[in-house]
Write an enzyme that holds these catalytic residues in place. Structure first.
Site, PDB file in Angstrom:
ATOM      1  N   GLY A  11      26.281  11.368 -29.063  1.00  0.00           N
ATOM      2  CA  GLY A  11      25.781  12.065 -27.881  1.00  0.00           C
ATOM      3  C   GLY A  11      26.238  11.390 -26.607  1.00  0.00           C
ATOM      4  O   GLY A  11      26.437  12.041 -25.578  1.00  0.00           O
ATOM      5  N   ALA A  12      26.439  10.085 -26.685  1.00  0.00           N
ATOM      6  CA  ALA A  12      26.855   9.352 -25.488  1.00  0.00           C
ATOM      7  C   ALA A  12      28.245   9.806 -25.029  1.00  0.00           C
ATOM      8  O   ALA A  12      28.555   9.783 -23.836  1.00  0.00           O
ATOM      9  CB  ALA A  12      26.828   7.852 -25.754  1.00  0.00           C
ATOM     10  N   GLY A  50       0.835  -1.192   0.000  1.00  0.00           N
ATOM     11  CA  GLY A  50       0.000   0.000   0.000  1.00  0.00           C
ATOM     12  C   GLY A  50       0.870   1.241   0.000  1.00  0.00           C
ATOM     13  O   GLY A  50       2.026   1.224  -0.428  1.00  0.00           O
ATOM     14  N   GLY A  51       0.308   2.326   0.530  1.00  0.00           N
ATOM     15  CA  GLY A  51       1.042   3.585   0.572  1.00  0.00           C
ATOM     16  C   GLY A  51       2.332   3.483   1.371  1.00  0.00           C
ATOM     17  O   GLY A  51       3.228   4.323   1.229  1.00  0.00           O
TER      18      GLY A  51
HETATM   19  C1  HXC Z   1      -3.565  -4.030  12.336  1.00  0.00           C
HETATM   20  C2  HXC Z   1      -2.578  -5.936  11.598  1.00  0.00           C
HETATM   21  C3  HXC Z   1      -2.386  -5.357  10.334  1.00  0.00           C
HETATM   22  C4  HXC Z   1      -2.815  -4.032  10.134  1.00  0.00           C
HETATM   23  C5  HXC Z   1      -1.580  -7.333  10.280  1.00  0.00           C
HETATM   24  N1  HXC Z   1      -2.081  -7.165  11.508  1.00  0.00           N
HETATM   25  N2  HXC Z   1      -1.768  -6.251   9.545  1.00  0.00           N
HETATM   26  N3  HXC Z   1      -3.159  -5.268  12.583  1.00  0.00           N
HETATM   27  N4  HXC Z   1      -3.397  -3.403  11.172  1.00  0.00           N
HETATM   28  N5  HXC Z   1      -2.629  -3.410   8.987  1.00  0.00           N
HETATM   29  C6  HXC Z   1      -2.060  -8.126  12.602  1.00  0.00           C
HETATM   30  C7  HXC Z   1      -2.960  -9.305  12.384  1.00  0.00           C
HETATM   31  O1  HXC Z   1      -4.253  -9.008  12.848  1.00  0.00           O
HETATM   32  C8  HXC Z   1      -2.289 -10.373  13.227  1.00  0.00           C
HETATM   33  O2  HXC Z   1      -2.620 -10.144  14.562  1.00  0.00           O
HETATM   34  C9  HXC Z   1      -0.833 -10.035  13.091  1.00  0.00           C
HETATM   35  O3  HXC Z   1      -0.765  -8.664  12.667  1.00  0.00           O
HETATM   36  C10 HXC Z   1      -0.115 -10.885  12.060  1.00  0.00           C
HETATM   37  O4  HXC Z   1      -0.885 -10.874  10.887  1.00  0.00           O
HETATM   38  P1  HXC Z   1      -1.220 -12.217  10.080  1.00  0.00           P
HETATM   39  O5  HXC Z   1      -2.264 -11.838   9.097  1.00  0.00           O
HETATM   40  O6  HXC Z   1      -1.501 -13.323  11.019  1.00  0.00           O
HETATM   41  O7  HXC Z   1       0.190 -12.490   9.383  1.00  0.00           O
HETATM   42  P2  HXC Z   1       0.490 -13.061   7.952  1.00  0.00           P
HETATM   43  O8  HXC Z   1      -0.369 -14.250   7.683  1.00  0.00           O
HETATM   44  O9  HXC Z   1       1.967 -13.212   7.895  1.00  0.00           O
HETATM   45  O10 HXC Z   1       0.020 -11.914   6.931  1.00  0.00           O
HETATM   46  C11 HXC Z   1       0.687 -10.683   6.935  1.00  0.00           C
HETATM   47  C12 HXC Z   1      -0.105  -9.683   6.059  1.00  0.00           C
HETATM   48  C13 HXC Z   1      -1.594  -9.640   6.513  1.00  0.00           C
HETATM   49  C14 HXC Z   1      -0.046 -10.139   4.599  1.00  0.00           C
HETATM   50  C15 HXC Z   1       0.573  -8.342   6.173  1.00  0.00           C
HETATM   51  O11 HXC Z   1      -1.610  -9.468   7.926  1.00  0.00           O
HETATM   52  C16 HXC Z   1      -2.362  -8.545   5.903  1.00  0.00           C
HETATM   53  O12 HXC Z   1      -2.809  -8.638   4.749  1.00  0.00           O
HETATM   54  N6  HXC Z   1      -2.588  -7.458   6.693  1.00  0.00           N
HETATM   55  C17 HXC Z   1      -3.368  -6.354   6.220  1.00  0.00           C
HETATM   56  C18 HXC Z   1      -2.600  -5.555   5.272  1.00  0.00           C
HETATM   57  C19 HXC Z   1      -3.337  -4.323   4.854  1.00  0.00           C
HETATM   58  O13 HXC Z   1      -4.343  -4.369   4.159  1.00  0.00           O
HETATM   59  N7  HXC Z   1      -2.857  -3.190   5.435  1.00  0.00           N
HETATM   60  C20 HXC Z   1      -3.470  -1.933   5.145  1.00  0.00           C
HETATM   61  C21 HXC Z   1      -2.887  -1.521   3.798  1.00  0.00           C
HETATM   62  S1  HXC Z   1      -3.310   0.054   3.362  1.00  0.00           S
HETATM   63  P3  HXC Z   1      -2.646 -11.341  15.647  1.00  0.00           P
HETATM   64  O14 HXC Z   1      -3.177 -10.720  16.878  1.00  0.00           O
HETATM   65  O15 HXC Z   1      -3.514 -12.411  15.082  1.00  0.00           O
HETATM   66  O16 HXC Z   1      -1.211 -11.779  15.791  1.00  0.00           O
HETATM   67  C22 HXC Z   1      -2.063   0.939   3.896  1.00  0.00           C
HETATM   68  C23 HXC Z   1      -2.245   2.345   3.563  1.00  0.00           C
HETATM   69  C24 HXC Z   1      -1.029   3.121   3.869  1.00  0.00           C
HETATM   70  O17 HXC Z   1      -1.141   0.512   4.478  1.00  0.00           O
HETATM   71  C25 HXC Z   1      -1.263   4.456   3.299  1.00  0.00           C
HETATM   72  C26 HXC Z   1      -0.105   5.358   3.520  1.00  0.00           C
HETATM   73  C27 HXC Z   1      -0.293   6.636   2.822  1.00  0.00           C
END
Ligand code: HXC
Length: 510
Positions: free
Chosen positions: A404-405, A169-170
């Site tokens: 040019g290079a 993501g971002g």
């Molecule tokens: C809160 C999160 C989290 C998040 C993971 N966790 N991502 N908690 N916010 N963004 C937590 C899970 O609930 C879990 O908690 C622990 O972290 C480990 O995650 P798992 O899913 O069990 O791990 P894994 O299977 O290795 O998968 C990792 C992952 C997946 C691929 C990153 O967790 C995932 O898809 N997370 C969401 C990603 C996402 O959509 N993020 C937002 C993106 S948008 P527990 O308690 O069970 O251990 C963004 C915008 C930024 O980032 C913009 C900036 C400008």
């Protein structure tokens, strides 16, 4: 009193456990180290001073107030790498997946502000699920605060990102604005939208590795500058890189003890250039033979291999090297190589790192792919970068410098300080065959006449002497003496002072 002291120890012990033993085991099972283990490997033993160990998030939605681990998913502080100060943050995947909350961002921002104030590099270890979902816009705001600091720090202190897990993501835009990105093979990935979203929107089926793994980003997209087999190797290589870099843009490059002879002659270089002008040879051989102790730190080794970029030391001081590679695409400049080298030249110039340019370039790569891809603007990036650079610039033309290079590759006309050529250099508008076919078009049907014209052109123009007669080449040098000549050139330029006219900033063709 003893109880109070013990409480500190107890609280620290809790903080050190991050998300708990089970999640630490899960992290290890994936072949990944924890945030703290990574910091221990990155920094000199015992040098880490932590900040904000006890910071907790302030979220009260979704029952989050029940779970407030100290540190909030990122370990921050400063320490040393071979005695030189760096600031570091390391995201802790065991705490809410290393996701970035408002307070997590504030911790990162704090050490970035300190790094700017005190003039030391920032190293960010990224292992995060992105924005802390429970915090919504507060988390997005946190990201933007980090982005703004990345931008302000650019060109002031070196910024290095190490991607050691998810970065999606971002969140990718913070590393994207740092100077170097390193990834770990098979355990890290970066993308703006993941495979599921890609499938929904474009119907493409792709794995996370294909979309944003280390191989994709070091070979195809050029988002990352290097990929390593595991966390340990990646962190060791970051230490090695930091040794080449100045601490900030007001400091000179580090000078290390060296054990190589500055006057070392290398007779084997006299036969590096093959007899046939179209036969490739490995430019890396020259780089390794010039460098102190043959030590070369290559940047973007797997991308646009027709140009080589990286750091060496000469007389113990860091020098950035840009070199055409005749082994790949005959060393042509093209979109990718121009972008790669331009960014490297700009990094060197921003941090006062002198630049050595080794030239063997037959020109720009022709073709619709290049023209439609905007080679004009991309090629101009490198031209622009060399022309604006005020650092010491030493250039050695080993063989071809056509068209040019020739101008682009740190020529005299772009304020090259020392422009050397080997006797094997061919400096001309184009190769003999192409030139003859244009200026003797009338004789095209007569093979004998064309051969004579081609030979004439070669004798007159496929040499360094026409350029040397005009002073565009300062001296034609023997290949075996290149290290000595180049070292002396850079030594003579240590006091160089050159300023560009005042401007808010330039408008490099992006
Ligand atoms: C809160 C999160 C989290 C998040 C993971 N966790 N991502 N908690 N916010 N963004 C937590 C899970 O609930 C879990 O908690 C622990 O972290 C480990 O995650 P798992 O899913 O069990 O791990 P894994 O299977 O290795 O998968 C990792 C992952 C997946 C691929 C990153 O967790 C995932 O898809 N997370 C969401 C990603 C996402 O959509 N993020 C937002 C993106 S948008 P527990 O308690 O069970 O251990 C963004 C915008 C930024 O980032 C913009 C900036 C400008």
């Amino acid at each position: 009193m003893r109880d109070i002291l013990q409480e500190l120890e107890d609280r620290r012990a809790v903080a050190r456990m991050g998300g708990g033993a089970k999640r630490i085991d899960a992290q290890h099972a994936k072949g990944k180290l924890t945030a703290r283990e990574r910091i221990d490997l990155l920094l000199d033993e015992g040098s880490f001073e932590e900040f904000d160990t006890f910071v907790t998030h302030r979220c009260t939605d979704f029952g989050m107030e029940q779970n407030q681990p100290p540190g909030d998913g990122v370990v921050t502080g400063w320490g040393t790498i071979n005695g030189r100060m760096v600031y570091v943050f390391s995201q802790d995947f065991t705490v809410f997946g290393g996701s970035l909350s408002e307070t997590h961002a504030q911790k990162i921002v704090k050490i970035m502000d300190m790094a700017m104030q005190n003039g030391a590099p920032v190293i960010g270890i990224n292992d995060s699920g992105g924005a802390r979902i429970q915090e919504g816009v507060a988390s997005l705001a946190g990201y933007a605060e980090v982005f703004q600091r990345n931008i302000m720090a650019s060109g002031v202190v070196p910024q290095i990102s190490v991607i050691m897990g998810p970065c999606a993501g971002g969140a990718v835009y913070s590393p994207a604005m740092t100077d170097f990105i390193f990834m770990v093979k098979d355990s890290s990935y970066m993308f703006v939208t993941g495979p599921d979203v890609v499938k929904t929107v474009t119907n493409e089926v792709v794995t996370a590795e294909e979309l944003g793994g280390a191989s994709t980003h070091t070979r195809k997209s050029s988002v990352a500058d290097g990929a390593f087999d595991n966390d340990v190797e990646a962190l060791a290589e970051v230490r090695r890189l930091v040794d080449f870099l100045p601490l900030n843009n007001r400091k000179t490059v580090p000078r290390r003890p060296f054990f190589d002879d500055v006057k070392r002659l290398d007779e084997s270089l006299d036969t590096l250039i093959p007899d046939n002008t179209n036969t490739p040879y490995d430019m890396k051989e020259l780089i390794l033979k010039l460098a102190d102790e043959g030590d070369f730190y290559e940047i973007q080794e797997d991308f646009a291999k027709n140009i080589i970029t990286g750091f060496v030391r000469l007389e113990g001081s860091t020098v950035g090297v840009v070199a055409n590679q005749p082994m790949v695409l005959a060393g042509c400049l093209d979109i990718d190589s121009a972008r790669k080298a331009a960014r490297f030249v700009r990094f060197c110039d921003a941090f006062e790192i002198p630049i050595l340019t080794l030239v063997d370039v037959p020109g720009f790569l022709p073709g619709t792919g290049q023209e439609l891809g905007g080679v004009i603007k991309h090629g101009a990036k490198l031209l622009f970068a060399y022309g604006e650079a005020t650092v010491p610039k030493v250039t050695v033309i080993t063989r071809k410098a056509y068209g040019g290079a020739y101008d682009v590759m740190a020529s005299k006309h772009l304020r090259g300080d020392f422009n050397y050529a080997w006797p094997t250099a061919e400096i001309a508008v184009m190769g003999a065959k192409g030139a003859t076919e244009i200026i003797h078009r009338a004789d095209l049907g007569d093979a004998v006449k064309i051969a004579v014209h081609t030979k004439d052109y070669e004798d007159r123009f496929a040499t360094p002497f026409v350029a040397a007669e005009r002073g565009f080449i300062d001296e034609v040098i023997m290949p075996h003496s290149t290290r000595k000549r180049v070292c002396r050139a850079f030594a003579s330029l240590r006091g160089k002072s050159l300023q560009n006219p005042w401007k808010k900033h330039d408008n490099i063709p992006l």
